[in-house]
Design a protein around this motif. Structure first.
Motif, mmCIF file in Angstrom:
data_model
loop_
_atom_site.group_PDB
_atom_site.id
_atom_site.type_symbol
_atom_site.label_atom_id
_atom_site.label_comp_id
_atom_site.label_asym_id
_atom_site.label_seq_id
_atom_site.Cartn_x
_atom_site.Cartn_y
_atom_site.Cartn_z
ATOM 1 N N PRO B 32 10.723 -61.402 61.118
ATOM 2 C CA PRO B 32 11.987 -61.370 60.393
ATOM 3 C C PRO B 32 13.176 -61.840 61.236
ATOM 4 O O PRO B 32 14.068 -62.518 60.722
ATOM 5 C CB PRO B 32 12.143 -59.890 60.019
ATOM 6 C CG PRO B 32 10.760 -59.400 59.937
ATOM 7 C CD PRO B 32 9.995 -60.131 60.977
ATOM 8 N N ASP B 33 13.183 -61.489 62.544
ATOM 9 C CA ASP B 33 14.263 -61.958 63.403
ATOM 10 C C ASP B 33 14.317 -63.478 63.405
ATOM 11 O O ASP B 33 15.396 -64.078 63.349
ATOM 12 C CB ASP B 33 14.052 -61.458 64.832
ATOM 13 C CG ASP B 33 14.299 -59.978 64.948
ATOM 14 O OD1 ASP B 33 15.432 -59.567 64.683
ATOM 15 O OD2 ASP B 33 13.357 -59.243 65.285
ATOM 16 N N VAL B 35 13.224 -65.448 61.048
ATOM 17 C CA VAL B 35 13.683 -65.936 59.744
ATOM 18 C C VAL B 35 15.206 -65.922 59.691
ATOM 19 O O VAL B 35 15.844 -66.885 59.259
ATOM 20 C CB VAL B 35 13.116 -65.072 58.599
ATOM 21 C CG1 VAL B 35 13.670 -65.530 57.269
ATOM 22 C CG2 VAL B 35 11.610 -65.131 58.589
ATOM 23 N N VAL B 36 15.801 -64.808 60.152
ATOM 24 C CA VAL B 36 17.263 -64.697 60.128
ATOM 25 C C VAL B 36 17.886 -65.783 60.997
ATOM 26 O O VAL B 36 18.846 -66.446 60.599
ATOM 27 C CB VAL B 36 17.698 -63.299 60.620
ATOM 28 C CG1 VAL B 36 19.204 -63.230 60.717
ATOM 29 C CG2 VAL B 36 17.183 -62.237 59.688
ATOM 30 N N VAL B 76 14.567 -70.302 52.350
ATOM 31 C CA VAL B 76 14.802 -68.915 52.760
ATOM 32 C C VAL B 76 14.286 -67.950 51.701
ATOM 33 O O VAL B 76 13.609 -66.962 52.006
ATOM 34 C CB VAL B 76 16.308 -68.680 53.010
ATOM 35 C CG1 VAL B 76 16.614 -67.194 53.025
ATOM 36 C CG2 VAL B 76 16.707 -69.290 54.333
ATOM 37 N N VAL B 77 14.563 -68.254 50.428
ATOM 38 C CA VAL B 77 14.094 -67.380 49.352
ATOM 39 C C VAL B 77 12.566 -67.353 49.325
ATOM 40 O O VAL B 77 11.952 -66.287 49.171
ATOM 41 C CB VAL B 77 14.663 -67.845 47.994
ATOM 42 C CG1 VAL B 77 14.025 -67.069 46.857
ATOM 43 C CG2 VAL B 77 16.164 -67.665 47.969
ATOM 44 N N ALA B 80 11.369 -65.190 52.141
ATOM 45 C CA ALA B 80 11.638 -63.790 51.827
ATOM 46 C C ALA B 80 10.590 -63.249 50.861
ATOM 47 O O ALA B 80 10.090 -62.136 51.012
ATOM 48 C CB ALA B 80 13.040 -63.643 51.231
ATOM 49 N N ARG B 81 10.240 -64.054 49.861
ATOM 50 C CA ARG B 81 9.206 -63.643 48.889
ATOM 51 C C ARG B 81 7.884 -63.393 49.598
ATOM 52 O O ARG B 81 7.139 -62.462 49.280
ATOM 53 C CB ARG B 81 9.028 -64.716 47.818
ATOM 54 C CG ARG B 81 10.165 -64.765 46.826
ATOM 55 C CD ARG B 81 9.904 -63.862 45.645
ATOM 56 N NE ARG B 81 11.038 -63.872 44.745
ATOM 57 C CZ ARG B 81 11.863 -62.854 44.587
ATOM 58 N NH1 ARG B 81 11.680 -61.751 45.267
ATOM 59 N NH2 ARG B 81 12.868 -62.925 43.755
ATOM 60 N N ILE B 83 7.423 -62.484 52.801
ATOM 61 C CA ILE B 83 7.522 -61.226 53.544
ATOM 62 C C ILE B 83 7.328 -60.045 52.601
ATOM 63 O O ILE B 83 6.590 -59.104 52.874
ATOM 64 C CB ILE B 83 8.888 -61.111 54.245
ATOM 65 C CG1 ILE B 83 9.052 -62.206 55.293
ATOM 66 C CG2 ILE B 83 9.054 -59.741 54.891
ATOM 67 C CD1 ILE B 83 10.411 -62.229 55.923
ATOM 68 N N GLU B 84 8.000 -60.122 51.437
ATOM 69 C CA GLU B 84 7.934 -59.052 50.452
ATOM 70 C C GLU B 84 6.495 -58.828 49.992
ATOM 71 O O GLU B 84 6.036 -57.706 49.878
ATOM 72 C CB GLU B 84 8.804 -59.449 49.257
ATOM 73 C CG GLU B 84 9.470 -58.313 48.539
ATOM 74 C CD GLU B 84 10.499 -58.852 47.596
ATOM 75 O OE1 GLU B 84 10.346 -58.635 46.398
ATOM 76 O OE2 GLU B 84 11.448 -59.516 48.039
ATOM 77 N N GLY B 87 4.215 -56.852 52.348
ATOM 78 C CA GLY B 87 4.591 -55.485 52.660
ATOM 79 C C GLY B 87 3.857 -54.443 51.879
ATOM 80 O O GLY B 87 2.934 -54.646 51.155
#
Lengths: 175, 87, 105
Positions: B32-33, B35-36, B76-77, B80-81, B83-84, B87
């Motif tokens: 995540p770091d 990605v940001v 980015v979206v 994010a999807r 990563i989601e 989880g």
């Protein structure tokens, strides 16, 4: 953003017209001149885009389209720009101070806005205001990551501190 | 065009920002770091392309910046999807 | 005119740099997102204003790029933050801070 279980008002003809004008304006901005030929093409292209996006028009349904919505919109933009500059000065101060003053927590805030568009704009505004980042929207509750949360704050006080200044203007032009 | 001192300073600051973001991208420590960091780099690159357009005096690069910004957002979206979903 | 434009450029670049410093210094992902998003958004807008003052003929396209950044950047950051929360990444906090968000969940 979650949009389920939000009572969505039906989009009317004005919303279609609004979208048409929006697309046409975008076209003219991208073209960058006022040629008659370009304008004619824009009229056709904007119509095609508007018709093609009709199934998604309900996103715009929360918009209040009337002359009385103009003043709240301008007030909102003013509040937003001030908040954006404040947010950056605040963040710069935190980042540059050697001790890194942080007290982060995830807090909940409530919104009275009914439409998904209104909540979207509110969530975006919160992300760009001092020390706050919208993490999730669950119906009328927004999860917000707050860099400097005062200890022991409850939902009422956080709502007052974070959303109220935007919401009072936002409710003038979105449902 | 010839650059003024302030413009050279601005370019230097922007270059330092890119290097620091790259450092975060390399250091991680978690996905995540990165990605940001990549998201931040993408936005800096968008405004960087606009500055490139100004440096070269060619408005063509503005279109590149526009498309790059749009694609970066979509990317980015998408990440994010992903990563989601894991989880 | 050129001086005002240059000032906007320097301020924009400085804010972008602050954002990048925040990206390095902040203790966890959520705080990094905060620093990155805010600073880089305003930084980019300042840079765009600076360029618009240098090349007034480009205003329309620069406006579109500015609005694009203003809408997509916070939205993208929120999307990442939400994904992280759903994936179970816990926000960093000092031991003394209570987390009202966690309590009634």
């Amino acid at each position: 953003m979650t949009t389920k279980s939000i009572q969505q008002p039906e989009p009317g003809f004005v919303h279609g017209l609004f979208l048409y004008l929006l697309v046409f304006t975008l076209w003219m901005l991208l073209v960058g001149n006022l040629d008659t030929a370009e304008m004619a093409a824009g009229v056709v292209v904007a119509l095609i885009v508007t018709l093609a996006s009709r199934p998604h028009l309900s996103i715009l349904a929360g918009l209040i389209i009337s002359p009385s919505a103009l003043l709240p919109l301008l007030r909102y933009l003013g509040t937003f720009i001030v908040a954006l500059v404040q947010a950056n000065l605040d963040m710069a101060r935190r980042v540059l101070s050697p001790s890194l003053p942080l007290q982060p927590a995830v807090v909940e805030v409530e919104t009275k806005l009914k439409s998904s568009l209104g909540r979207l704009i509110l969530a975006n505004s919160i992300t760009l205001t001092p020390g706050t980042l919208t993490v999730d929207v669950q119906d009328e509750v927004l999860l917000v990551h707050w860099v400097d949360a005062p200890p022991g704050s409850d939902r009422l006080s956080t709502t007052k501190a974070i959303t109220s200044k935007f919401e009072q203007h936002l409710k003038g032009f979105v449902l | 065009m010839t650059l003024t001192l302030l413009e050279i300073v601005a370019l230097g600051l922007l270059g330092a920002a890119v290097l620091l973001s790259l450092l975060r991208l390399i250091l991680g420590p978690t996905a995540p770091d990165r990605v940001v960091a990549a998201d931040t780099l993408a936005v800096i690159t968008t405004s960087g392309l606009v500055i490139l357009a100004a440096l070269l005096g060619s408005p063509l690069y503005l279109d590149v910046a526009l498309i790059y910004g749009t694609l970066a957002f979509v990317g980015v979206v998408a990440i994010a999807r992903t990563i989601e979903g894991n989880g | 005119m050129r001086l005002i434009a240059d000032l906007f450029l320097v301020v924009g670049a400085a804010f972008t740099l602050f954002g990048a410093i925040g990206l390095i210094r902040m203790p966890d992902v959520y705080n990094r997102i905060q620093a990155g998003t805010k600073a880089v958004t305003l930084g980019s807008l300042c840079l765009l204003i600076g360029i618009a003052l240098l090349y007034p003929a480009w205003w329309s396209k620069l406006l579109v790029i500015g609005v694009l950044i203003l809408i997509t950047n916070p939205l993208g950051s929120s999307t990442i933050a939400r994904a992280l929360l759903k994936a179970g990444v816990k926000p960093w906090s000092k031991a003394s801070v209570s987390q009202p968000g966690e309590a009634d969940r």
